[in-house]
Write a protein that holds these residues in place. Structure first.
Motif, PDB file in Angstrom:
ATOM      1  N   PRO A  56      33.439  56.345  41.832  1.00 57.03           N
ATOM      2  CA  PRO A  56      32.519  55.240  42.086  1.00 57.03           C
ATOM      3  C   PRO A  56      32.329  55.078  43.590  1.00 57.03           C
ATOM      4  CG  PRO A  56      34.704  54.416  41.570  1.00 57.03           C
ATOM      5  CD  PRO A  56      34.740  55.905  41.363  1.00 57.03           C
ATOM      6  N   SER A  57      31.286  54.384  43.967  1.00 60.07           N
ATOM      7  CA  SER A  57      31.091  54.094  45.389  1.00 60.07           C
ATOM      8  C   SER A  57      32.196  53.129  45.818  1.00 60.07           C
ATOM      9  CB  SER A  57      29.727  53.454  45.627  1.00 60.07           C
ATOM     10  OG  SER A  57      29.744  52.104  45.203  1.00 60.07           O
ATOM     11  N   PRO A  58      32.468  53.043  47.112  1.00 54.77           N
ATOM     12  CA  PRO A  58      33.476  52.085  47.571  1.00 54.77           C
ATOM     13  C   PRO A  58      33.187  50.653  47.102  1.00 54.77           C
ATOM     14  CG  PRO A  58      32.967  53.609  49.331  1.00 54.77           C
ATOM     15  CD  PRO A  58      31.989  53.887  48.227  1.00 54.77           C
ATOM     16  N   LEU A  59      31.921  50.236  47.160  1.00 55.91           N
ATOM     17  CA  LEU A  59      31.583  48.878  46.728  1.00 55.91           C
ATOM     18  C   LEU A  59      31.801  48.686  45.235  1.00 55.91           C
ATOM     19  CD1 LEU A  59      28.362  48.047  48.773  1.00 55.91           C
ATOM     20  CD2 LEU A  59      30.720  47.356  49.204  1.00 55.91           C
ATOM     21  N   GLU A  60      31.416  49.681  44.436  1.00 53.87           N
ATOM     22  CA  GLU A  60      31.645  49.590  42.992  1.00 53.87           C
ATOM     23  C   GLU A  60      33.133  49.482  42.695  1.00 53.87           C
ATOM     24  OE1 GLU A  60      29.804  53.238  41.780  1.00 53.87           O
ATOM     25  OE2 GLU A  60      27.907  52.284  41.290  1.00 53.87           O
ATOM     26  N   ALA A  61      33.946  50.267  43.408  1.00 54.79           N
ATOM     27  CA  ALA A  61      35.391  50.252  43.190  1.00 54.79           C
ATOM     28  C   ALA A  61      35.991  48.894  43.543  1.00 54.79           C
ATOM     29  CB  ALA A  61      36.057  51.362  44.004  1.00 54.79           C
ATOM     30  N   ILE A  62      35.563  48.333  44.662  1.00 52.70           N
ATOM     31  CA  ILE A  62      36.077  47.023  45.078  1.00 52.70           C
ATOM     32  C   ILE A  62      35.683  45.955  44.064  1.00 52.70           C
ATOM     33  CG2 ILE A  62      35.883  45.185  46.805  1.00 52.70           C
ATOM     34  CD1 ILE A  62      35.506  47.501  48.898  1.00 52.70           C
ATOM     35  N   LYS A  63      34.417  45.946  43.664  1.00 49.40           N
ATOM     36  CA  LYS A  63      33.944  44.941  42.706  1.00 49.40           C
ATOM     37  C   LYS A  63      34.621  45.100  41.342  1.00 49.40           C
ATOM     38  CE  LYS A  63      29.553  44.168  45.037  1.00 49.40           C
ATOM     39  NZ  LYS A  63      28.102  44.330  45.002  1.00 49.40           N
ATOM     40  N   PHE A  64      34.844  46.357  40.931  1.00 49.78           N
ATOM     41  CA  PHE A  64      35.536  46.604  39.662  1.00 49.78           C
ATOM     42  C   PHE A  64      36.952  46.065  39.720  1.00 49.78           C
ATOM     43  CE2 PHE A  64      38.198  49.349  36.956  1.00 49.78           C
ATOM     44  CZ  PHE A  64      37.610  49.089  35.720  1.00 49.78           C
ATOM     45  N   ARG A  65      37.663  46.350  40.835  1.00 54.12           N
ATOM     46  CA  ARG A  65      39.046  45.884  40.977  1.00 54.12           C
ATOM     47  C   ARG A  65      39.090  44.355  41.037  1.00 54.12           C
ATOM     48  NH1 ARG A  65      42.349  48.833  39.509  1.00 54.12           N
ATOM     49  NH2 ARG A  65      42.685  50.265  41.207  1.00 54.12           N
ATOM     50  N   ASP A  67      37.046  42.350  39.563  1.00 54.11           N
ATOM     51  CA  ASP A  67      36.837  41.906  38.184  1.00 54.11           C
ATOM     52  C   ASP A  67      38.116  42.076  37.368  1.00 54.11           C
ATOM     53  OD1 ASP A  67      35.068  40.931  36.063  1.00 54.11           O
ATOM     54  OD2 ASP A  67      35.246  42.962  35.241  1.00 54.11           O
ATOM     55  N   GLN A  68      38.769  43.224  37.515  1.00 55.55           N
ATOM     56  CA  GLN A  68      40.011  43.491  36.786  1.00 55.55           C
ATOM     57  C   GLN A  68      41.096  42.467  37.106  1.00 55.55           C
ATOM     58  OE1 GLN A  68      41.103  47.515  37.962  1.00 55.55           O
ATOM     59  NE2 GLN A  68      40.930  48.147  35.832  1.00 55.55           N
ATOM     60  N   MET A  69      41.181  42.108  38.379  1.00 60.80           N
ATOM     61  CA  MET A  69      42.255  41.231  38.844  1.00 60.80           C
ATOM     62  C   MET A  69      41.856  39.760  38.883  1.00 60.80           C
ATOM     63  SD  MET A  69      43.663  43.675  41.929  1.00 60.80           S
ATOM     64  CE  MET A  69      45.166  42.752  42.268  1.00 60.80           C
ATOM     65  N   GLY A  70      40.603  39.474  38.504  1.00 60.13           N
ATOM     66  CA  GLY A  70      40.131  38.091  38.518  1.00 60.13           C
ATOM     67  C   GLY A  70      40.047  37.512  39.930  1.00 60.13           C
ATOM     68  N   LEU A  71      39.691  38.358  40.898  1.00 56.79           N
ATOM     69  CA  LEU A  71      39.624  37.921  42.290  1.00 56.79           C
ATOM     70  C   LEU A  71      38.244  37.395  42.647  1.00 56.79           C
ATOM     71  CD1 LEU A  71      41.482  40.911  44.010  1.00 56.79           C
ATOM     72  CD2 LEU A  71      42.438  38.703  43.321  1.00 56.79           C
ATOM     73  N   LEU A  72      38.217  36.455  43.540  1.00 55.12           N
ATOM     74  CA  LEU A  72      36.981  35.928  44.109  1.00 55.12           C
ATOM     75  C   LEU A  72      36.810  36.535  45.496  1.00 55.12           C
ATOM     76  CD1 LEU A  72      37.498  32.181  43.142  1.00 55.12           C
ATOM     77  CD2 LEU A  72      36.014  33.853  42.004  1.00 55.12           C
ATOM     78  N   PRO A  73      35.601  36.484  46.050  1.00 56.32           N
ATOM     79  CA  PRO A  73      35.409  37.029  47.397  1.00 56.32           C
ATOM     80  C   PRO A  73      36.415  36.501  48.421  1.00 56.32           C
ATOM     81  CG  PRO A  73      33.291  36.616  46.401  1.00 56.32           C
ATOM     82  CD  PRO A  73      34.334  36.064  45.454  1.00 56.32           C
ATOM     83  N   LYS A  74      36.756  35.225  48.335  1.00 56.50           N
ATOM     84  CA  LYS A  74      37.711  34.646  49.297  1.00 56.50           C
ATOM     85  C   LYS A  74      39.081  35.325  49.216  1.00 56.50           C
ATOM     86  CE  LYS A  74      39.420  30.974  46.344  1.00 56.50           C
ATOM     87  NZ  LYS A  74      40.003  29.682  46.281  1.00 56.50           N
ATOM     88  N   ASP A  75      39.406  35.908  48.061  1.00 55.17           N
ATOM     89  CA  ASP A  75      40.694  36.588  47.895  1.00 55.17           C
ATOM     90  C   ASP A  75      40.762  37.898  48.671  1.00 55.17           C
ATOM     91  OD1 ASP A  75      41.630  34.562  46.124  1.00 55.17           O
ATOM     92  OD2 ASP A  75      40.554  35.535  44.470  1.00 55.17           O
ATOM     93  N   GLY A 107      46.653  46.976  49.293  1.00 59.13           N
ATOM     94  CA  GLY A 107      46.719  45.681  48.632  1.00 59.13           C
ATOM     95  C   GLY A 107      46.126  45.628  47.245  1.00 59.13           C
ATOM     96  N   LEU A 108      45.071  46.403  47.015  1.00 59.11           N
ATOM     97  CA  LEU A 108      44.407  46.367  45.708  1.00 59.11           C
ATOM     98  C   LEU A 108      44.604  47.650  44.907  1.00 59.11           C
ATOM     99  CD1 LEU A 108      41.035  44.593  46.584  1.00 59.11           C
ATOM    100  CD2 LEU A 108      43.178  43.594  45.802  1.00 59.11           C
TER     101      LEU A 108
END
Length: 123
Positions: A56-65, A67-75, A107-108
C-alpha cells in the motif's frame, strides 16, 4: 495421491491447490505433513511470481493502521510532530520525513519498506 512437482503452469497450480486441500489436515512431522509443507511452499513461490501484491502507499498504510488501532489524527502527534504536520501528512500535502518514518515504523509497527516508498504530495 499425486507426486509433488514444480508448478510451471496454471494447470500445475490448480493441481497443487487440490493436493494441498487433500493434505490440509495432515499432522506436522509426518510424511503427509512434510508433503503439505512442501506443496504450500511451491504454491507460495508460484503465487508470488504470478500474482504479486503491491505494497500500500504510505498514506494508505498509516490510515489502515489508524483504523485497526482506533487512532485519531491527534494520536499521531508523538510520531509526526504536531497537529498541523499530522493534518498535512494525512491530507497528502506533505511527505514523510526520515524521522517520521522511523517513529511510525517503531510506534505503529508499519513496515519501513512501506513507509519509504515514494509518493507525491499534493501541492
Amino acid at each position: 495421491m499425486e507426486d509433488i512437482k514444480l508448478i510451471k503452469t496454471e494447470e500445475d497450480y490448480k493441481a497443487a491447490l487440490k493436493l494441498a486441500d487433500e493434505l490440509f489436515d495432515a499432522k506436522a512431522d509426518t510424511p503427509e505433513g512434510d508433503k503439505l509443507e512442501l506443496i504450500v511452499t511451491l504454491i507460495e513461490i508460484y503465487e508470488r511470481e504470478h500474482f504479486p501484491i503491491d505494497n500500500p502507499s504510505p498514506l494508505e498504510a498509516i490510515k489502515f493502521r489508524m483504523d485497526q488501532m482506533g487512532l485519531l489524527p491527534k494520536d499521531l502527534v508523538p510520531f509526526i510532530g504536531s497537529k498541523s504536520k499530522v493534518s498535512e501528512i494525512l491530507s497528502g500535502k506533505r511527505t514523510l520525513s526520515l524521522n517520521m518514518i522511523r517513529q511510525l515504523a517503531s510506534g505503529l509497527n508499519i513496515p519501513v519498506e512501506v513507509l519509504i516508498q515514494p509518493y507525491d504530495a499534493i501541492a
